[in-house]
Enzyme design. Structure first.
Site, mmCIF file in Angstrom:
data_model
loop_
_atom_site.group_PDB
_atom_site.id
_atom_site.type_symbol
_atom_site.label_atom_id
_atom_site.label_comp_id
_atom_site.label_asym_id
_atom_site.label_seq_id
_atom_site.Cartn_x
_atom_site.Cartn_y
_atom_site.Cartn_z
ATOM 1 C CB CYS A 1 10.892 1.216 9.780
ATOM 2 S SG CYS A 1 11.858 2.666 9.392
ATOM 3 C CB CYS B 1 -1.009 5.608 19.473
ATOM 4 S SG CYS B 1 -1.739 6.487 18.087
ATOM 5 C CB CYS C 1 -2.713 3.296 15.882
ATOM 6 S SG CYS C 1 -3.574 3.134 17.456
#
Ligand code: ZN
Length: 131
Positions: free
Chosen positions: A118, A47, A95
């Site tokens: 995606c 992330c 996340c």
């Protein structure tokens, strides 16, 4: 949703404008704009907001969509919500640690999951194996 305890102002100071727009304002990068589309090395995708490990290179595949695509996230790494913006109902992926917007998941991916994550490359950092 944000377990890091950061407020919006802190995120804005910490992230580049493009990353802030994608991660914190549900933005989408232009198709085919991310260098991570072509990232083929072994490693992990983290992330860009909080550094959490989100995807492994082994689950990345070429979807032809113009965005980095994966058929599965790492266990408990992401959460999903229903997104009804833009006149469509899609499943938004964020996340699990910082709540940063990553992209969307669609039910047209390859085996073994049949799912296509995606993901905006802007929301990710790539960490090659062994570094
Ligand atoms: Zn995060």
């Amino acid at each position: 949703m944000d377990k890091t305890g950061k407020n919006d102002q802190q995120w804005q100071q910490e992230l580049s404008p493009e990353r802030y727009r994608v991660l914190r304002q549900h933005g989408t990068e232009p198709a085919s704009s991310s260098p991570l589309n072509h990232e083929k090395r072994t490693g992990e995708f983290l992330c860009a907001g909080c550094g959490a490990e989100l995807f492994q290179s082994g689950t990345k595949y070429e979807s032809g969509s113009g965005w980095p695509s994966f058929y599965a996230p790492m266990p408990d790494a992401v959460e999903t919500t229903s997104d009804t913006s833009d006149g469509m109902t899609r499943t938004e992926v964020h996340c699990a640690r910082c709540g940063g917007h990553l992209g969307h998941v669609f039910p047209d991916g390859p085996e073994p999951t049949g799912e296509r994550y995606c993901i905006n490359g802007t929301a990710l950092n790539f960490k090659p194996e062994g570094r």
